[in-house]
Design a protein around this motif. Structure first.
Motif, PDB file in Angstrom:
ATOM      1  N   ILE A 128      -0.529 -14.592  18.581  1.00  0.00           N
ATOM      2  CA  ILE A 128      -0.592 -13.288  17.926  1.00  0.00           C
ATOM      3  C   ILE A 128      -0.494 -12.218  19.003  1.00  0.00           C
ATOM      4  N   GLY A 129       0.664 -11.567  19.066  1.00  0.00           N
ATOM      5  CA  GLY A 129       0.908 -10.573  20.098  1.00  0.00           C
ATOM      6  C   GLY A 129       2.034 -10.987  21.008  1.00  0.00           C
ATOM      7  N   ALA A 130       3.000 -10.089  21.203  1.00  0.00           N
ATOM      8  CA  ALA A 130       4.186 -10.408  22.006  1.00  0.00           C
ATOM      9  C   ALA A 130       4.326  -9.467  23.192  1.00  0.00           C
ATOM     10  N   GLY A 131       3.197  -9.162  23.826  1.00  0.00           N
ATOM     11  CA  GLY A 131       3.240  -8.439  25.086  1.00  0.00           C
ATOM     12  C   GLY A 131       3.488  -9.414  26.225  1.00  0.00           C
ATOM     13  N   PRO A 132       3.265  -9.014  27.465  1.00  0.00           N
ATOM     14  CA  PRO A 132       3.539  -9.908  28.596  1.00  0.00           C
ATOM     15  C   PRO A 132       2.717 -11.192  28.556  1.00  0.00           C
ATOM     16  N   GLY A 133       1.445 -11.094  28.136  1.00  0.00           N
ATOM     17  CA  GLY A 133       0.611 -12.283  28.045  1.00  0.00           C
ATOM     18  C   GLY A 133       1.060 -13.215  26.943  1.00  0.00           C
ATOM     19  N   GLY A 134       1.319 -12.660  25.773  1.00  0.00           N
ATOM     20  CA  GLY A 134       1.756 -13.463  24.640  1.00  0.00           C
ATOM     21  C   GLY A 134       3.075 -14.155  24.901  1.00  0.00           C
ATOM     22  N   MET A 135       4.019 -13.424  25.505  1.00  0.00           N
ATOM     23  CA  MET A 135       5.321 -14.032  25.796  1.00  0.00           C
ATOM     24  C   MET A 135       5.202 -15.143  26.839  1.00  0.00           C
ATOM     25  N   THR A 136       4.353 -14.942  27.833  1.00  0.00           N
ATOM     26  CA  THR A 136       4.165 -15.992  28.845  1.00  0.00           C
ATOM     27  C   THR A 136       3.527 -17.227  28.224  1.00  0.00           C
ATOM     28  N   ALA A 137       2.538 -17.021  27.367  1.00  0.00           N
ATOM     29  CA  ALA A 137       1.901 -18.146  26.687  1.00  0.00           C
ATOM     30  C   ALA A 137       2.914 -18.898  25.834  1.00  0.00           C
ATOM     31  N   ALA A 138       3.777 -18.162  25.141  1.00  0.00           N
ATOM     32  CA  ALA A 138       4.811 -18.793  24.315  1.00  0.00           C
ATOM     33  C   ALA A 138       5.763 -19.605  25.174  1.00  0.00           C
ATOM     34  N   LEU A 139       6.129 -19.069  26.335  1.00  0.00           N
ATOM     35  CA  LEU A 139       7.029 -19.785  27.246  1.00  0.00           C
ATOM     36  C   LEU A 139       6.414 -21.110  27.688  1.00  0.00           C
ATOM     37  N   TYR A 140       5.145 -21.080  28.121  1.00  0.00           N
ATOM     38  CA  TYR A 140       4.505 -22.294  28.617  1.00  0.00           C
ATOM     39  C   TYR A 140       4.296 -23.315  27.507  1.00  0.00           C
ATOM     40  N   ALA A 141       3.882 -22.846  26.328  1.00  0.00           N
ATOM     41  CA  ALA A 141       3.644 -23.769  25.219  1.00  0.00           C
ATOM     42  C   ALA A 141       4.956 -24.392  24.735  1.00  0.00           C
ATOM     43  N   ALA A 142       6.007 -23.573  24.659  1.00  0.00           N
ATOM     44  CA  ALA A 142       7.302 -24.087  24.196  1.00  0.00           C
ATOM     45  C   ALA A 142       7.898 -25.058  25.211  1.00  0.00           C
ATOM     46  N   ARG A 143       7.718 -24.779  26.499  1.00  0.00           N
ATOM     47  CA  ARG A 143       8.215 -25.693  27.541  1.00  0.00           C
ATOM     48  C   ARG A 143       7.497 -27.037  27.495  1.00  0.00           C
ATOM     49  N   ALA A 144       6.284 -27.043  26.918  1.00  0.00           N
ATOM     50  CA  ALA A 144       5.524 -28.290  26.763  1.00  0.00           C
ATOM     51  C   ALA A 144       5.918 -29.017  25.484  1.00  0.00           C
ATOM     52  N   ASN A 145       7.011 -28.568  24.885  1.00  0.00           N
ATOM     53  CA  ASN A 145       7.573 -29.209  23.695  1.00  0.00           C
ATOM     54  C   ASN A 145       6.689 -29.045  22.458  1.00  0.00           C
ATOM     55  N   LEU A 146       5.955 -27.947  22.391  1.00  0.00           N
ATOM     56  CA  LEU A 146       5.162 -27.629  21.206  1.00  0.00           C
ATOM     57  C   LEU A 146       5.965 -26.693  20.312  1.00  0.00           C
ATOM     58  N   SER A 147       5.740 -26.786  19.009  1.00  0.00           N
ATOM     59  CA  SER A 147       6.357 -25.814  18.097  1.00  0.00           C
ATOM     60  C   SER A 147       5.518 -24.545  18.126  1.00  0.00           C
ATOM     61  N   VAL A 148       6.165 -23.421  18.428  1.00  0.00           N
ATOM     62  CA  VAL A 148       5.446 -22.176  18.714  1.00  0.00           C
ATOM     63  C   VAL A 148       5.966 -21.045  17.834  1.00  0.00           C
ATOM     64  N   LEU A 149       5.028 -20.321  17.240  1.00  0.00           N
ATOM     65  CA  LEU A 149       5.347 -19.085  16.524  1.00  0.00           C
ATOM     66  C   LEU A 149       4.688 -17.931  17.250  1.00  0.00           C
ATOM     67  N   MET A 150       5.465 -16.886  17.552  1.00  0.00           N
ATOM     68  CA  MET A 150       4.941 -15.676  18.159  1.00  0.00           C
ATOM     69  C   MET A 150       5.040 -14.550  17.129  1.00  0.00           C
TER      70      MET A 150
END
Length: 308
Positions: A10-32
Motif C-alpha cells: 500500500i503506497g507507491a513511493g520510493p519505499g513501496g516501489m523498492t519493496a515491490a521490486l524485491y518481492a517480485a524478484r523473489a517470484n512472489l505475486s505482488v500488487l502495489m
C-alpha cells in the motif's frame, strides 16, 4: 471474489516501489496500490542532490526511473484509496474504494503529508496563492514576492527552489533560528533573493476575491502585528502520517505513526511498515529505499514460513 496475491503493498513511493521490486524478484505475486501517481512526495520535489549515484535529478525523474525499474519484474500497479485492512486468519483483506484484495502479507508504505497551519484564509485561498508544493506551483509566481512558512529542511529546500524564479522569497519562522541542515542554511543565507522574519507567529493569510495578497503575523518578542504583502504562501510546518485506514489494527502510536522493528515488522504477523509512515527520526528517500528492500525480503521469508 477478492483477487489474491502473495504480497500487497500500500503506497507507491520510493519505499513501496523498492519493496515491490524485491518481492517480485523473489517470484512472489505482488500488487502495489496507490491513490495517486507513483513516486509519492518525490513528485513534489525539485532538485534531489542527496540520493547516491544520481547527483542531478528531479523528484519526478527519480520516481519514473524507480517505477520503470520496479515494473520490469512484473508486479501489478492499481489505483485505489485504501479504506480498511481486515484480518481473517492468515489472510489480510485490503478494502479500497473500488475493490477488495487478499494476501497473507501487507506492506504499508503510505508515507506522510504536509500539515496545515490552521489559520484563517489557509483553506479559502488554497489553489489561489496558498500551496504546499513549490515544484507544482512555482511557475505561477514568477517575478512575484512569496512567503515560505517554516524553518526545517523542506521549507528551506523549497524556498531555494522558489528563489530561482520569484522576485523575492521571505521565510517566516516562529523561532529565532532555522532547524534545516547547515548546508541548506548556508545556501539560503547566501541567496540574495531570500529574506527571513524571525520569531513570527502566522495569524492569517489575506487576499481579495481572487488571490492571496499578504500574510498577517505577530512578532512574538514585541507582540506587534504586521502584514507582509505577497502573492503566494508556501507552507512547510511538518508532516503527519497517512494511517487513518490502519487505526483499528492497533499498530500506531499516539500520533498515528506506525511502530515497526528493524525488520519492518509490526506487532501483527504478516503486516509490515516502511518508509515515512514509520515511527522514526530520519525520513528521506534513501532511508525509504533501504527499508523497502528489507520489507520485500521479509515478505519472502514470511511467505516461506507459512509453507513450512
Amino acid at each position: 471474489m477478492a483477487k489474491k496475491y502473495d504480497v500487497i503493498i500500500i503506497g507507491a513511493g520510493p519505499g513501496g516501489m523498492t519493496a515491490a521490486l524485491y518481492a517480485a524478484r523473489a517470484n512472489l505475486s505482488v500488487l502495489m496500490l496507490d491513490r495517486g501517481v507513483y513516486g509519492g512526495q518525490m513528485n513534489n520535489t525539485g532538485a534531489i542532490d542527496n540520493y547516491p549515484g544520481l547527483p542531478d535529478v528531479t523528484g519526478p525523474e527519480l520516481g519514473e526511473k524507480m517505477y520503470q525499474g520496479t515494473m520490469k519484474f512484473g508486479p501489478e500497479f492499481v489505483y485505489g484509496e485504501v479504506k480498511q485492512v481486515k484480518l481473517d486468519g492468515n489472510d489480510r483483506i485490503v478494502v479500497t474504494d473500488n475493490d477488495e484484495y487478499v494476501a497473507p502479507v501487507i506492506l504499508i508504505a503510505t508515507g506522510s503529508e504536509h500539515k496545515h497551519l490552521g489559520v484563517a484564509g489557509e483553506e479559502e485561498y488554497q489553489g489561489r496563492g496558498v500551496s504546499y508544493c513549490a515544484v507544482c506551483d512555482a511557475a505561477f509566481f514568477k517575478d512575484e514576492d512569496i512567503a515560505v512558512i517554516g524553518g526545517g529542511d523542506s521549507a528551506i529546500e523549497e524556498g531555494l527552489y522558489l528563489a530561482q524564479t520569484a522576485k523575492k522569497v521571505t521565510v517566516i519562522h516562529r523561532r529565532d533560528q532555522l532547524r534545516a541542515q547547515p548546508i541548506l542554511q548556508k545556501r539560503a543565507f547566501a541567496n540574495d533573493k531570500m529574506d527571513f522574519i524571525w520569531n513570527a507567529q502566522t495569524e492569517e493569510i489575506i487576499g481579495d476575491e481572487n488571490k492571496v495578497t499578504g500574510v498577517k503575523y505577530k512578532d512574538k518578542v514585541t507582540g506587534e502585528e504586521k502584514t507582509l504583502p505577497v502573492a503566494g504562501v508556501f507552507i512547510y510546518v511538518g508532516v503527519q502520517p497517512q494511517t487513518a485506514p490502519f487505526e483499528d489494527l492497533g499498530i500506531t502510536d499516539e500520533h498515528g505513526w506506525i511502530i515497526s522493528d528493524d525488520h519492518m515488522k509490526t506487532k501483527i504477523p504478516g503486516i509490515f511498515a516502511l518508509g515515512d509512515v514509520r515511527q522514526k527520526d530520519l525520513r528521506q528517500i534513501a532511508t525509504a529505499v533501504g527499508e523497502g528492500s528489507i520489507a520485500g525480503q521479509e515478505a519472502f521469508k514470511y511467505i516461506q514460513s507459512l509453507n513450512d
